[in-house]
Structure formats: structure tokens, C-alpha cells
Design a protein around this motif. Structure first.
Motif, PDB file in Angstrom:
ATOM      1  N   ASP A   1      14.119  12.155 -49.905  1.00  0.00           N
ATOM      2  CA  ASP A   1      13.189  11.401 -49.067  1.00  0.00           C
ATOM      3  C   ASP A   1      13.911  10.760 -47.881  1.00  0.00           C
ATOM      4  O   ASP A   1      13.334  10.598 -46.797  1.00  0.00           O
ATOM      5  CB  ASP A   1      12.493  10.319 -49.888  1.00  0.00           C
ATOM      6  N   ARG A   2      15.148  10.374 -48.093  1.00  0.00           N
ATOM      7  CA  ARG A   2      15.935   9.788 -47.004  1.00  0.00           C
ATOM      8  C   ARG A   2      16.592  10.848 -46.134  1.00  0.00           C
ATOM      9  O   ARG A   2      16.654  10.728 -44.905  1.00  0.00           O
ATOM     10  CB  ARG A   2      17.033   8.877 -47.589  1.00  0.00           C
ATOM     11  N   PHE A   3      17.061  11.927 -46.768  1.00  0.00           N
ATOM     12  CA  PHE A   3      17.910  12.900 -46.078  1.00  0.00           C
ATOM     13  C   PHE A   3      17.133  13.923 -45.255  1.00  0.00           C
ATOM     14  O   PHE A   3      17.497  14.231 -44.112  1.00  0.00           O
ATOM     15  CB  PHE A   3      18.774  13.611 -47.129  1.00  0.00           C
ATOM     16  N   LEU A   4      16.066  14.472 -45.806  1.00  0.00           N
ATOM     17  CA  LEU A   4      15.392  15.608 -45.176  1.00  0.00           C
ATOM     18  C   LEU A   4      14.712  15.285 -43.839  1.00  0.00           C
ATOM     19  O   LEU A   4      14.660  16.163 -42.958  1.00  0.00           O
ATOM     20  CB  LEU A   4      14.368  16.206 -46.145  1.00  0.00           C
ATOM     21  N   PRO A   5      14.172  14.072 -43.614  1.00  0.00           N
ATOM     22  CA  PRO A   5      13.522  13.801 -42.326  1.00  0.00           C
ATOM     23  C   PRO A   5      14.435  13.941 -41.110  1.00  0.00           C
ATOM     24  O   PRO A   5      13.941  14.004 -39.977  1.00  0.00           O
ATOM     25  CB  PRO A   5      13.031  12.354 -42.484  1.00  0.00           C
ATOM     26  N   GLN A   6      15.752  13.995 -41.318  1.00  0.00           N
ATOM     27  CA  GLN A   6      16.668  14.252 -40.198  1.00  0.00           C
ATOM     28  C   GLN A   6      16.497  15.661 -39.652  1.00  0.00           C
ATOM     29  O   GLN A   6      16.833  15.930 -38.491  1.00  0.00           O
ATOM     30  CB  GLN A   6      18.117  14.083 -40.644  1.00  0.00           C
ATOM     31  N   PHE A   7      15.972  16.568 -40.489  1.00  0.00           N
ATOM     32  CA  PHE A   7      15.956  17.986 -40.143  1.00  0.00           C
ATOM     33  C   PHE A   7      14.562  18.608 -40.166  1.00  0.00           C
ATOM     34  O   PHE A   7      14.372  19.697 -39.637  1.00  0.00           O
ATOM     35  CB  PHE A   7      16.857  18.753 -41.119  1.00  0.00           C
TER      36      PHE A   7
END
Length: 267
Positions: free
Chosen positions: A131-137
Motif C-alpha cells: 500500500d505504501r510502495f506501489l503508488p510510486q509506480f
């Protein structure tokens, strides 16, 4: 495709691959350098090795599983094998490798809770990280769908759950391919003599290659008949119902002539 011995064991982002790799090569450095991930991978060995005296489940295990998973995926793609996880979710082909890399990296983090049933504990922990990591990409919808496929692959790396995608099957089999003797070094040197430790000590090398009668040939060099447990019990169980069992051939050879009890196993 590079055919060096090193490439047969390690994913090389600069090599030519049988799949689109730009998105994976963008995400992978951020994933492996993330402080939360690095701490989780180190902490997950406390219950597994320090307290349970089990084989390595820390950073080195994860690195090996991720490399084996991406190499296995690459060989399958080179043979024209189609994957359905990302496709079923309406994602891009380039997301297949991302799903595999993320699941391989996070599949064992549930060990920080307990060794027993760790795959189930991995799900909320991985979900929180994604949930924290994927929105960067990814935009929100794509991030949710990638997360869904990663969690499915994590859950199915153990034999209790049935993989519904080939991406999940790759994680399941790659986890079983980490069986070389280095994995059992810590518990072995501290006095551990369980079947997992002893059998792992008997495996010298595992190599993945393009196959002739199957997409992938897995060659396993044993130095002792105890290695049969790793091959015929653990790896065989991982391969069954993986959705890639018909595409992978396994040959294990006992290289020590003075130990003729088991000379060769084929799966």
C-alpha cells in the motif's frame, strides 16, 4: 539471451530477457534498498534460525529465491509459455515480472510473527508494505490489482494452497529451488541435525537451463544420498499443482561415486 554460468544463477538487469523488463528494472532497486524491506528480511531469520534452528529464511534466501524465480520466468517466457496472473487482472505483460519479484521478496516476512503458518502472517504484512510502495509506480487501480496478484503468489508458496496463476507457481517452485548447502550453514554449525539441515548439506549446486523436452531443465548436484529428501519430498511437492509442472524437468545426480545408494533422480 546470455548463457553464462553466472546468468544461470542470477538475474541480470542489463542482460537481454524474453520479457519486457523496463518496469521491473525501475522497481527492483527501490524494492531491494527499501529500509523496511531490508529490516523485515533480516528480522524474519530470528524465529526461523535463531529460535527454531531451521534453515536460512533471511536476506540470502530471499535473494536466491528472487533470482531463481526471475530466471525460471525468463526461461518459461523464452519457450513461449503464457502467464495469466497479470493478464486476468487487465495488467500489462511487463507487470508479470514485477509481481514475481515482489512476491519472491516478501513471501517469508510472516516469519517475524512465527515460523508456523508464516505464509498467512505474510499477507497483512506484505499488504501494508505494498500500500505504501506501489503508488510510486502505479495508479490506484493498477496498484490494487498488482497487490492482489502478489498476495496470491505469497499465499501459494506453500503446498497447502493451490496456485491459480503461473506467476504464483513460479514463486512456489523457486522457493523449493533454494536447497544448496549454504542455506543450512547456520543451523548446522550450531548443532542442528534435523532432516532439512542434513539434506540441504547434501546439495552442492542447483542450475537452471533451457530444456529440450521441457521449457526448463533444473540440474541438481548432490554429494550425498540425503539430498533425496530435498528433491523427492520438498521440491517435488512444490512442483506438483504449480501450473508449470509440465514445463519443468528436474534431474538430480549424486556426484560421489563412493555413495552409490542413490545415483540419479528424475522428476
Amino acid at each position: 539471451m546470455t548463457d553464462t554460468a553466472e546468468y544461470s544463477r542470477r538475474y541480470d538487469p542489463d542482460a537481454q530477457h524474453a520479457f519486457p523488463d523496463d518496469r521491473l528494472n525501475e522497481i527492483l532497486p527501490e524494492l531491494t534498498s527499501d529500509p523496511e524491506v531490508r529490516t523485515l528480511l533480516d528480522a524474519q531469520n530470528v524465529n526461523a534460525v535463531v529460535r527454531k534452528r531451521y534453515n536460512d529464511h533471511g536476506p540470502k534466501h530471499i535473494e536466491i529465491v528472487r533470482n531463481q524465480a526471475l530466471r525460471l520466468y525468463d526461461l518459461l517466457k523464452a519457450a513461449g509459455i503464457e502467464f495469466n496472473g497479470a493478464q486476468d487482472q487487465g495488467l500489462e505483460e511487463e507487470d508479470e515480472a514485477v509481481i514475481i519479484a515482489l512476491a519472491a521478496t516478501l513471501h517469508d516476512i510472516g516469519h517475524i510473527v512465527h515460523r508456523d503458518d508464516h505464509s498467512y502472517y505474510s499477507i497483512p504484512l506484505a499488504g501494508s508494505f505494498l500500500d505504501r510502495f506501489l503508488p510510486q509506480f502505479y495508479e490506484t487501480e493498477a496498484a490494487v490489482r498488482v497487490k492482489a496478484e502478489v498476495l496470491h503468489a505469497i499465499l501459494c508458496h506453500h503446498t497447502e494452497e493451490e496456485p491459480l496463476t503461473r506467476e504464483a507457481g513460479v514463486i512456489r517452485v523457486a522457493d523449493g529451488l533454494d536447497m544448496e548447502r549454504g542455506r543450512s550453514r547456520i543451523p548446522y554449525e550450531s548443532g542442528g541435525r534435523g532432516i532439512n539441515t542434513i539434506s540441504s548439506q547434501a546439495i552442492d549446486q542447483v542450475t537452471l537451463k533451457p530444456g529440450t523436452d521441457a521449457a526448463v531443465l533444473v540440474e541438481i548436484e548432490m554429494v550425498n544420498a540425503a539430498g533425496v529428501y530435498q528433491v523427492d519430498n520438498l521440491l517435488k511437492a512444490k512442483l506438483e499443482r504449480s501450473l508449470i509442472e509440465d514445463e519443468v524437468r528436474i534431474i538430480a545426480i549424486n556426484t560421489k561415486a563412493e555413495d552409490p545408494l542413490v545415483e540419479r533422480i528424475e522428476l
